[in-house]
Design a protein around this motif. Structure first.
Motif, PDB file in Angstrom:
ATOM      1  N   ASP A 148      19.238  13.140 -11.753  1.00 31.88           N
ATOM      2  CA  ASP A 148      19.762  14.086 -10.474  1.00 31.88           C
ATOM      3  C   ASP A 148      20.794  15.179 -10.760  1.00 31.88           C
ATOM      4  OD1 ASP A 148      19.676  14.345  -7.658  1.00 31.88           O
ATOM      5  OD2 ASP A 148      21.292  13.112  -7.549  1.00 31.88           O
ATOM      6  N   GLY A 149      20.313  16.418 -11.012  1.00 32.30           N
ATOM      7  CA  GLY A 149      21.282  17.096 -11.399  1.00 32.30           C
ATOM      8  C   GLY A 149      21.861  17.210 -12.683  1.00 32.30           C
ATOM      9  N   GLY A 150      23.201  16.901 -12.734  1.00 33.73           N
ATOM     10  CA  GLY A 150      23.539  16.594 -14.147  1.00 33.73           C
ATOM     11  C   GLY A 150      23.982  15.240 -14.217  1.00 33.73           C
ATOM     12  N   ASP A 151      23.778  14.636 -13.495  1.00 32.22           N
ATOM     13  CA  ASP A 151      24.118  13.003 -13.326  1.00 32.22           C
ATOM     14  C   ASP A 151      22.845  12.211 -13.672  1.00 32.22           C
ATOM     15  OD1 ASP A 151      26.520  13.686 -12.550  1.00 32.22           O
ATOM     16  OD2 ASP A 151      26.386  13.282 -10.482  1.00 32.22           O
ATOM     17  N   TRP A 152      22.835  10.850 -13.719  1.00 29.00           N
ATOM     18  CA  TRP A 152      21.921   9.847 -13.798  1.00 29.00           C
ATOM     19  C   TRP A 152      21.942   8.830 -12.814  1.00 29.00           C
ATOM     20  CZ3 TRP A 152      17.948  10.431 -17.359  1.00 29.00           C
ATOM     21  CH2 TRP A 152      18.193  11.125 -18.383  1.00 29.00           C
TER      22      TRP A 152
END
Length: 389
Positions: A148-152
């Motif tokens: 999710d974008g730069g995250d998980w």
């Protein structure tokens, strides 16, 4: 064949023993997998930090990452002496599984960020592998990690989370590619257990310790908490303990137990003579001694494989099968030697050996970790002997 350590290695053994004599009182020797006593656990944390200050947690790791760069035989010697004294050396998932994965697949930044903390015991790691529907067949795990974008974003459930309620972070295996072959769609993450969406429910085990069910509901973690490469989690898990110098010394642990049984037989009189003189008892003691020796030889073979870069025979399953099946057999033999009173727990004035026989029996069935012996026998048959499924 004679197995002997060098004079330098024996000097190292004496150094380890001197440390234990100075830092480990007899009343603080305990198996931390099967004890929830808070006073003992506080000692275990303090003791492990002292091991870290010596540099011994990362004994075999490169110095650049908080280790000492010492040879693997020294790690085995240290493990032997710690097991012989039942030293409460905690954070096995950290210094074994997590450190091994970082050493194999972590970026340089991750190695410098995570490994020194593990070497000092600044971070306590729990294991996030097993799930309600994925235990010995770990490749069937379903916990998902979605970008999710730069995250998980993590969703799923883990179980048998030993030390989860005490740990800071979790070594988490999650599926990042549901369309890939089962063994190729798994990735490894460092999951902060204080994040929103992480919760536990208690799972007490027969041996007297606590494990946990762990629930992960839309847990958001930063992208840099992915360890290594996406999709390579399976190979990291399979290789991690070797990479971290995780040499086992189970033989030393059960030698300590055997010594206690022999001492009991030497001092306990039954039908007018010491138990040690009873032919039936002596036969059972001989079987216990053979179990110890078998475990010792397998440990030394494993050390030889690691030192020489050899692939373990039978995909490494042989030692696992032997140990998992030796545990209950050893406890059963002890029970037969001490008799019905061996069912009494610690605290009863009638309990033989202070209740150890009963405690060992309960703990002996905690042999699911890493896969059941039945599954390991399948590995022996298929990968070791080439038999069809």
């Amino acid at each position: 064949m004679e197995f002997a350590f060098s004079a330098e290695e024996e000097r190292w053994r004496r150094e380890v023993r001197a440390f234990l004599d100075a830092e480990l009182p007899a009343d603080k020797e305990f198996n931390h997998e099967f004890t929830e006593d808070e006073e003992l656990w506080e000692f275990a944390r303090e003791f492990t930090r002292k091991v870290g200050k010596k540099g011994w947690i990362g004994l075999t790791w490169p110095r650049a990452y908080g280790g000492l760069g010492r040879p693997l035989p020294e790690r085995l010697i240290m493990a032997e002496e710690f097991a012989r004294r039942d030293a409460p050396f905690v954070n096995m998932i950290g210094y074994g599984l997590a450190a091994g994965t970082l050493l194999i697949g972590g970026t340089e930044e991750q190695k410098h960020r995570f490994l020194p903390d593990i070497a000092r015991f600044d971070t306590f790691w729990a294991e996030g592998l097993t799930e309600p529907g994925a235990g010995s067949d770990l490749a069937s795990l379903t916990t998902r990690a979605v970008r999710d974008g730069g995250d998980w974003i993590i969703n799923g459930q883990k179980t048998y989370t030993t030390w989860g309620h005490r740990a800071d972070v979790m070594y988490l295996a999650a599926r990042t590619d549901p369309d890939a072959p089962r063994h190729r769609g798994i990735s490894i993450f460092c999951l902060d257990l204080t994040l929103p969406g992480v919760s536990f429910s208690r799972l007490d085990n027969l041996g007297g310790g606590r494990q946990n069910h762990t629930y992960l509901d839309d847990v958001r973690i930063p992208g840099d908490m992915l360890i290594g490469e996406v999709g390579k989690g399976w190979s990291y898990i399979m290789s991690a303990f070797y990479a971290a110098g995780g040499i086992s010394a189970r033989h030393s642990e059960i030698q300590r137990m055997l010594d206690a049984v022999v001492a009991y037989c030497e001092t306990t009189v039954r039908r007018g003579r010491p138990l040690i003189e009873d032919p039936t008892v002596r036969s059972k003691l001989a079987e216990l001694a053979m179990i110890v020796e078998t475990e010792r030889l397998l440990a030394y073979e494993s050390l030889g494989d690691a030192c020489n870069g050899r692939t373990p025979a039978f995909a490494g399953a042989l030692g696992q099968v032997v140990h998992k099946e030796n545990q209950p057999r050893f406890a059963q033999l002890v029970g037969q030697i001490v008799g019905p009173l061996g069912q009494l727990r610690t605290g009863s004035r009638w309990a033989p050996m202070g209740g150890d026989a009963e405690a060992w029996y309960r703990a002996s069935y905690a042999n699911h970790a890493g896969g059941t012996s039945q599954v390991k026998r399948m590995v022996l048959a298929t990968r070791g002997l080439g038999l069809p499924r």
